[in-house]
Write a protein that holds these residues in place. Structure first.
Motif, PDB file in Angstrom:
ATOM      1  N   MET A 134       0.870  -1.183   0.000  1.00 13.17           N
ATOM      2  CA  MET A 134       0.000   0.000   0.000  1.00 13.17           C
ATOM      3  C   MET A 134       0.905   1.231   0.000  1.00 13.17           C
ATOM      4  O   MET A 134       0.973   1.975   0.980  1.00 13.17           O
ATOM      5  N   ARG A 135       1.601   1.422  -1.116  1.00 12.99           N
ATOM      6  CA  ARG A 135       2.616   2.477  -1.236  1.00 12.99           C
ATOM      7  C   ARG A 135       2.079   3.872  -0.937  1.00 12.99           C
ATOM      8  O   ARG A 135       2.716   4.657  -0.265  1.00 12.99           O
ATOM      9  N   LYS A 136       0.874   4.127  -1.480  1.00 13.28           N
ATOM     10  CA  LYS A 136       0.317   5.489  -1.343  1.00 13.28           C
ATOM     11  C   LYS A 136       0.124   5.847   0.140  1.00 13.28           C
ATOM     12  O   LYS A 136       0.463   6.931   0.591  1.00 13.28           O
ATOM     13  N   LYS A 137      -0.442   4.864   0.861  1.00 15.81           N
ATOM     14  CA  LYS A 137      -0.697   5.112   2.279  1.00 15.81           C
ATOM     15  C   LYS A 137       0.623   5.275   3.023  1.00 15.81           C
ATOM     16  O   LYS A 137       0.745   6.103   3.942  1.00 15.81           O
ATOM     17  N   ALA A 138       1.620   4.485   2.625  1.00 18.15           N
ATOM     18  CA  ALA A 138       2.941   4.570   3.271  1.00 18.15           C
ATOM     19  C   ALA A 138       3.522   5.968   3.080  1.00 18.15           C
ATOM     20  O   ALA A 138       3.995   6.593   4.040  1.00 18.15           O
ATOM     21  N   ASP A 139       3.420   6.463   1.840  1.00 21.77           N
ATOM     22  CA  ASP A 139       3.961   7.799   1.564  1.00 21.77           C
ATOM     23  C   ASP A 139       3.205   8.872   2.355  1.00 21.77           C
ATOM     24  O   ASP A 139       3.792   9.818   2.860  1.00 21.77           O
ATOM     25  N   LYS A 140       1.878   8.642   2.475  1.00 23.03           N
ATOM     26  CA  LYS A 140       1.040   9.612   3.194  1.00 23.03           C
ATOM     27  C   LYS A 140       1.507   9.746   4.660  1.00 23.03           C
ATOM     28  O   LYS A 140       1.558  10.850   5.204  1.00 23.03           O
ATOM     29  N   VAL A 141       1.834   8.619   5.233  1.00 25.76           N
ATOM     30  CA  VAL A 141       2.299   8.639   6.639  1.00 25.76           C
ATOM     31  C   VAL A 141       3.601   9.418   6.740  1.00 25.76           C
ATOM     32  O   VAL A 141       3.787  10.235   7.653  1.00 25.76           O
ATOM     33  N   ARG A 142       4.505   9.194   5.797  1.00 30.23           N
ATOM     34  CA  ARG A 142       5.798   9.894   5.849  1.00 30.23           C
ATOM     35  C   ARG A 142       5.606  11.406   5.673  1.00 30.23           C
ATOM     36  O   ARG A 142       6.257  12.199   6.350  1.00 30.23           O
ATOM     37  N   VAL A 143       4.660  11.780   4.801  1.00 27.96           N
ATOM     38  CA  VAL A 143       4.350  13.211   4.605  1.00 27.96           C
ATOM     39  C   VAL A 143       3.781  13.783   5.903  1.00 27.96           C
ATOM     40  O   VAL A 143       4.174  14.862   6.361  1.00 27.96           O
ATOM     41  N   MET A 144       2.879  12.982   6.528  1.00 22.80           N
ATOM     42  CA  MET A 144       2.248  13.414   7.777  1.00 22.80           C
ATOM     43  C   MET A 144       3.310  13.668   8.843  1.00 22.80           C
ATOM     44  O   MET A 144       3.250  14.624   9.597  1.00 22.80           O
TER      45      MET A 144
END
Length: 652
Positions: free
Chosen positions: A572-582
DNA sequence: TTAGGGTTAG
């Protein structure tokens, strides 16, 4: 020499103002040379000499004159037919700090019985000695003599008997004597109040105190207040403590340093550090106890810099303040500073005691400092004939936590008298080293021996089950701790169970336990659930657990990283990136990892990407070499070996 | 002559 000419000498040998020990020894030598110690006639002189010697110096600091008195008493051709010289020796012996000397009271009393009749002074000293030695049988026999010789109406004897019963028998016995006694004074009340406090039943002590105040026959003094204020500290009842402090001030009770030290201690235990500080500042002539109490106070509030400041300001120190400060460092998990303090202590030539060793071993356990721990072990071995249960338990714990479980087991077997804490340390050690079956067998053996497990024993047993994936056994222990051992389940027990169920894939059961546990789950519980979700790919529940973790500690970077990793593992790459942005958005920074290693007794700390160590180039070369070797070994290794037990451990 | 304060393991 005829009796009248002895008078001047007898006058010199006063017990109130005895000549110095040196002069008394000289006098004894002269009398021996003059042949005046061998016949029956100068007997009063010998007796008085014994008494003066026993009174000459404080036996706690210089017991030599007392020992001389005892030798003189034993050497007399005809033993004295008066109790006085025996009483003087009993008094001095009962004061000694050295237990071996106090023990000498018992044969001395037997000698007294052979040649003289005990009097009203004999029993208070003797009973005090019995209490100090915990000589229950001997003391009971002495009480028989008290009755047969008719001293049961002497208030000093009755008070001493009450003190003996309170220490060696039971408070019920002491209370029976108090209730049935016609002679009571302030000391009788104080003895009983102090007894209740010492036995950890402060409510009874306070009940006695209010009765005493209401009764009005005696007025509470500073000793009474020391007892009741300590009682309120045991109860952690600040309101009561303040009320008693108020009583001291309004009733003109003498504010001795001893009492003020207890008042400080009460405020500290009840959580009012400010008041403790103000009492401390108000003490005119602070003793080492006052300073030590303040060190303990700051340490208990985690204010180690303030504790250190008080320690540095002390005009003189014994082993207590050193230990108190070291305990503070250990409790605040500042093991390195505890070790450093020990080095300072050695430089200051202060003799360490068992408590110093206990602190040192705890510091070693925290730091994984095996070499230092082994040094402490050798140090203990050199100074002791047998291993005390407390030190032994600490050694077992230290060897387990520093990675040497075989040595922990060897030490465990060498401890002559083990208690529940010793067994718990061993069970937890075995559990943490993956020897679940052995840990459980040790637990069963502990029960067979009649020892009572407590909450911490069950943490050990449950973590053993957790490490080995023994779900059924774990559930049984979890239930047994309440049904059979009547113990209260704490947060740690729930986190162990959630971990056990979760790892084994019972995620629904784990979630149910989290939802139904009687307290608000902490980060460890949610962390265990999150770990299990990640392990078994349950993203929905994992997200829920992660959100709870973020809620509990928004600044902790670890959970964001783990959550991102969980998404990444589930593609779930998109969600992973979202967490890092958060993470970036919230300004959460990843806390650098830190590890430490002990080499030649020095603990070196390493932080990720830290290049400050003087040998950093050599360290990275070595690390590179080790990594290559691990990779090489991993390619060669037979995977079946991973399933084998790392070492075989059996119970004798 | 009797009573009374500070450090203590899993």
């Amino acid at each position: 020499m005829s009796p009248p000419s002895l008078c001047p000498l007898l006058a010199i040998l006063s017990t109130r103002h005895p000549p110095s020990a040196g002069r008394l020894l000289q006098l004894h030598a002269h009398l021996l040379t003059a042949g005046l110690m061998s016949s029956r006639s100068p007997f009063p002189l010998a007796s008085r000499l014994v008494e003066a010697l026993a009174h000459s110096d404080d036996p706690r600091h210089s017991p030599r004159p007392l020992l001389h008195a005892l030798a003189l008493l034993a050497s007399l051709p005809t033993p004295p037919d008066s109790a006085s010289p025996y009483n003087a020796a009993l008094r001095a012996l009962s004061l000694c700090t050295d237990r071996g000397l106090v023990t000498r009271c018992l044969p001395l009393y037997c000698s007294l019985l052979r040649s003289a009749r005990p009097d009203h002074l004999t029993f208070p000293f003797l009973l005090k000695a019995c209490a100090r030695l915990q000589e229950r049988n001997y003391g009971n026999a002495v009480l028989g003599n008290v009755l047969s010789l008719g001293f049961h109406a002497d208030v000093f004897v009755v008070n001493a008997a009450m003190h003996f019963l309170a220490v060696c028998s039971s408070m019920a016995e002491a209370r029976k004597l108090f209730d049935g006694s016609h002679v009571r004074d302030l000391v009788s009340w104080n003895t009983l109040i102090g007894g209740y406090v010492r036995r950890g039943v402060p409510r009874e002590a306070l009940e006695m105190f209010w009765r005493m105040v209401g009764d009005g026959a005696v007025t509470p003094d500073e000793v009474t207040m020391i007892g009741v204020v300590s009682g309120s500290a045991q109860l952690r009842d600040l309101e009561l403590g303040r009320r008693l402090h108020g009583y001291v001030e309004s009733h003109g009770v003498r504010c001795t340093v001893r009492l003020m030290n207890v008042v400080m201690d009460m405020y500290i235990k009840c959580g009012d550090l400010e008041r403790a500080k103000s009492v401390f500042e108000g003490i005119d002539k602070k003793t080492i106890v006052s300073w030590t109490t303040m060190i303990v106070g700051y340490a208990q509030f985690g204010l180690m810099d303030d504790a250190r400041k008080v320690f540095d300001e002390m005009p003189e120190r014994d082993v207590f303040p050193w230990n108190a400060l070291m305990t503070g460092y250990v409790q605040c998990k500042r093991g390195k500073e505890a070790l450093r303090l020990f080095h300072d202590m050695q430089e200051a030539m202060v003799e360490p005691d068992d408590i110093t060793m206990v602190n040192l071993l705890s510091a070693c356990s925290q730091l994984g400092a095996l070499e230092m721990g082994m040094w402490v072990h050798h140090y203990i071995d050199r100074r002791r004939v047998s291993l005390s249960v407390m030190l032994g338990t600490n050694l077992v714990d230290m060897y387990s936590k520093c990675g040497n479980i075989e040595k922990a087991i060897r030490v465990f077997k060498e401890i002559p008298e083990k208690n529940a804490l010793t067994w718990t340390a061993m069970i937890s050690g075995l559990a943490n080293h993956g020897h679940a079956d052995v840990a459980i067998k040790y637990f069963q053996r502990m029960i067979e021996l009649g020892l009572q497990p407590d909450e911490i024993t069950f943490i050990g047993v449950l973590s053993a089950c957790c490490h080995a994936g023994l779900v059924k056994e774990g559930q049984e222990f979890f239930s047994l701790m309440v049904s059979k051992y009547h113990l209260e389940r704490k947060m740690k027990h729930y986190s162990c169970m959630v971990d056990l169920l979760g790892r084994a894939g019972y995620l629904d059961e784990a979630e149910h336990l989290v939802n139904t546990m009687p307290m608000e789950p902490d980060a460890v519980v949610w962390g265990a659930l999150f770990f299990a979700c990640r392990m078994h790919g349950n993203i929905t529940l994992g997200e829920k657990a992660a959100m709870k973790l973020v809620e509990l500690d928004p600044g902790d970077s670890g959970i964001y990283v783990l959550l991102a990793n969980m998404y990444a593992e589930a593609n779930m790459r998109k969600k992973a990136d979202k967490v890092r942005v958060m993470m970036r958005h919230l300004g959460v920074e990843k806390v650098p990892g830190c590890s430490c290693i002990e080499l030649n007794g020095v603990v070196h700390e390493f932080i990720v990407k830290d290049k400050s160590h003087t040998d950093i180039a050599a360290i990275y070369d070595c690390l590179h070499e080790i990594t290559l070797q691990i990779e090489h070994t991993a390619n060669m290794i037979d995977t079946s070996m991973l399933l084998a037990e790392p070492c075989k451990i059996v119970i004798d």
